[in-house]
Design a protein around this motif. Structure first.
Motif, PDB file in Angstrom:
ATOM      1  N   GLY A 184       2.765   8.301   0.606  1.00 36.99           N
ATOM      2  CA  GLY A 184       2.136   9.179  -0.380  1.00 36.99           C
ATOM      3  C   GLY A 184       1.076   8.464  -1.188  1.00 36.99           C
ATOM      4  N   ALA A 185       1.341   7.201  -1.520  1.00 37.24           N
ATOM      5  CA  ALA A 185       0.353   6.395  -2.240  1.00 37.24           C
ATOM      6  C   ALA A 185      -0.867   6.143  -1.362  1.00 37.24           C
ATOM      7  N   ALA A 186      -0.633   5.720  -0.121  1.00 34.63           N
ATOM      8  CA  ALA A 186      -1.739   5.396   0.785  1.00 34.63           C
ATOM      9  C   ALA A 186      -2.639   6.594   1.028  1.00 34.63           C
ATOM     10  N   ALA A 187      -2.052   7.787   1.099  1.00 37.52           N
ATOM     11  CA  ALA A 187      -2.840   8.997   1.322  1.00 37.52           C
ATOM     12  C   ALA A 187      -3.801   9.266   0.173  1.00 37.52           C
ATOM     13  N   ASN A 188      -3.514   8.669  -0.976  1.00 36.06           N
ATOM     14  CA  ASN A 188      -4.379   8.838  -2.149  1.00 36.06           C
ATOM     15  C   ASN A 188      -5.145   7.562  -2.492  1.00 36.06           C
ATOM     16  N   GLY A 189      -5.174   6.618  -1.548  1.00 35.49           N
ATOM     17  CA  GLY A 189      -5.929   5.384  -1.750  1.00 35.49           C
ATOM     18  C   GLY A 189      -5.285   4.409  -2.697  1.00 35.49           C
ATOM     19  N   LEU A 190      -3.965   4.518  -2.896  1.00 37.83           N
ATOM     20  CA  LEU A 190      -3.260   3.644  -3.829  1.00 37.83           C
ATOM     21  C   LEU A 190      -2.395   2.639  -3.091  1.00 37.83           C
ATOM     22  N   ASP A 191      -2.237   1.465  -3.683  1.00 39.79           N
ATOM     23  CA  ASP A 191      -1.222   0.527  -3.235  1.00 39.79           C
ATOM     24  C   ASP A 191       0.132   1.001  -3.733  1.00 39.79           C
ATOM     25  N   CYS A 192       1.188   0.594  -3.024  1.00 39.87           N
ATOM     26  CA  CYS A 192       2.541   0.906  -3.474  1.00 39.87           C
ATOM     27  C   CYS A 192       3.355  -0.374  -3.569  1.00 39.87           C
ATOM     28  N   ILE A 193       3.960  -0.587  -4.719  1.00 35.12           N
ATOM     29  CA  ILE A 193       4.888  -1.694  -4.919  1.00 35.12           C
ATOM     30  C   ILE A 193       6.285  -1.164  -4.629  1.00 35.12           C
ATOM     31  N   GLY A 194       6.990  -1.804  -3.709  1.00 28.89           N
ATOM     32  CA  GLY A 194       8.337  -1.375  -3.366  1.00 28.89           C
ATOM     33  C   GLY A 194       9.370  -2.055  -4.254  1.00 28.89           C
ATOM     34  N   VAL A 195      10.430  -1.334  -4.580  1.00 30.93           N
ATOM     35  CA  VAL A 195      11.529  -1.921  -5.345  1.00 30.93           C
ATOM     36  C   VAL A 195      12.731  -2.090  -4.417  1.00 30.93           C
ATOM     37  N   GLY A 196      13.370  -3.247  -4.526  1.00 30.68           N
ATOM     38  CA  GLY A 196      14.445  -3.574  -3.617  1.00 30.68           C
ATOM     39  C   GLY A 196      15.805  -3.067  -4.011  1.00 30.68           C
ATOM     40  N   TRP A 197      15.883  -2.334  -5.134  1.00 29.44           N
ATOM     41  CA  TRP A 197      17.193  -1.867  -5.592  1.00 29.44           C
ATOM     42  C   TRP A 197      17.474  -0.415  -5.202  1.00 29.44           C
ATOM     43  N   GLY A 198      16.589   0.211  -4.454  1.00 30.43           N
ATOM     44  CA  GLY A 198      16.755   1.619  -4.117  1.00 30.43           C
ATOM     45  C   GLY A 198      17.499   1.841  -2.816  1.00 30.43           C
ATOM     46  N   PHE A 199      17.029   2.822  -2.027  1.00 29.41           N
ATOM     47  CA  PHE A 199      17.793   3.274  -0.872  1.00 29.41           C
ATOM     48  C   PHE A 199      17.075   3.074   0.461  1.00 29.41           C
ATOM     49  N   LEU A 205      10.482  -0.745   3.795  1.00 25.94           N
ATOM     50  CA  LEU A 205       9.303  -0.878   2.934  1.00 25.94           C
ATOM     51  C   LEU A 205       8.267  -1.803   3.556  1.00 25.94           C
ATOM     52  N   ASP A 206       8.736  -2.870   4.217  1.00 22.96           N
ATOM     53  CA  ASP A 206       7.812  -3.770   4.911  1.00 22.96           C
ATOM     54  C   ASP A 206       7.026  -3.006   5.962  1.00 22.96           C
ATOM     55  N   ALA A 207       7.753  -2.260   6.796  1.00 22.77           N
ATOM     56  CA  ALA A 207       7.105  -1.532   7.884  1.00 22.77           C
ATOM     57  C   ALA A 207       6.157  -0.466   7.372  1.00 22.77           C
ATOM     58  N   ALA A 208       6.483   0.130   6.229  1.00 27.07           N
ATOM     59  CA  ALA A 208       5.645   1.193   5.675  1.00 27.07           C
ATOM     60  C   ALA A 208       4.349   0.651   5.086  1.00 27.07           C
ATOM     61  N   GLY A 209       4.349  -0.632   4.703  1.00 23.96           N
ATOM     62  CA  GLY A 209       3.130  -1.232   4.172  1.00 23.96           C
ATOM     63  C   GLY A 209       3.099  -1.432   2.673  1.00 23.96           C
TER      64      GLY A 209
END
Length: 258
Positions: A184-199, A205-209
């Motif tokens: 969703g971030a990439a579709a809007n030209g944004l970087d996404c920071i992943g959090v390791g405490w979720g699901f 998250l690595d594979a998603a970019g």
């Protein structure tokens, strides 16, 4: 370097709030009432984050003719008891308050229905910290004026920040715990920071970019603050570092919390 204040758009479930018990109990209640089998924990966890209707059909195997009833039963259970079962992740309240005190614009973009998302944030006393809260329609279907899908929801949050509040969103960043947040971030030209405490599943998250993956609220705070330092384009026009891999994932691990 140029100093800016990076706006941050947060996912909700798995990023700000741990909703696992309330969501799992609600899904189990719906499936039980409909006489359907209940998935194991791993599959239940995989249902947290994506659109509920997709999770119920694709993961829980709810037949199409029972989907509306499953969502209705789940929603009633979640409103009655599930919201109260949710918990803010460690350090999140302090993180958000520190950002607001520093004048950083904040938003929420979630696939949870917008009204329920606001109720969850109000229950935890943090709704007032966000410039805008964006989610899906009440029935998760496309409706006039209501975004559908993560990319559209992120776009709506960005528009609220830039048009509604007159903020510079050029360097905005998304924070989330699942692949759909990154997409969703990439579709809007944004970087996404992943959090390791979720699901997210291992490697998701690595594979998603995701540009970085953090494992504490302190690490998330420091990562976002670093992004306030923007290279001066006038000083280095069209400069490209051949050794820099913009798609690399950087894991940041610390033990403290903001």
């Amino acid at each position: 370097m140029t100093q800016t204040t990076v706006p941050v758009i947060f996912d909700l479930d798995g990023t700000l709030v741990d909703p696992a018990q309330g969501i799992s109990d609600g899904i189990a209640a719906a499936l039980t009432e409909l006489g359907l089998g209940i998935p194991g924990k791993a599959r239940m966890d995989a249902m947290i984050g994506p659109k509920l209707s997709h999770s119920l059909t694709d993961i829980a195997g709810v037949p199409a003719e029972q989907l509306d009833d499953a969502i209705r039963i789940y929603r009633a259970h979640y409103r009655a008891t599930g919201i109260a079962q949710s918990r803010l992740y460690p350090g999140i309240r302090e993180l958000l308050e520190s950002f607001v005190e520093a004048g950083r614009p904040l938003a929420v973009a979630t696939q949870k229905p917008e009204g329920i998302a606001r109720t969850v944030l109000e229950y935890h006393g943090i709704a007032v910290l966000f410039h805008t809260i964006r989610g899906s329609a009440a029935d998760e279907a496309a409706a006039a004026g209501v975004p559908s899908g993560k990319a559209s929801i992120v776009a709506a949050a960005l528009a609220d920040l830039s048009t509604g509040h007159g903020l510079d969103t050029q360097h905005a960043v998304m924070v989330g715990d699942r692949a759909q947040d990154v997409a969703g971030a990439a579709a809007n030209g944004l970087d996404c920071i992943g959090v390791g405490w979720g699901f997210a599943s291992d490697g998701e998250l690595d594979a998603a970019g995701a540009v970085e993956i953090v494992h504490s609220s302190t690490a998330l705070h420091d990562t976002i603050v670093r992004r306030d330092q923007v290279p001066d384009a006038a000083a280095t026009p069209n400069a490209v570092n051949p050794d820099q891999n913009h798609n690399a994932v950087i894991e940041v691990r610390t033990d403290g919390n903001v």
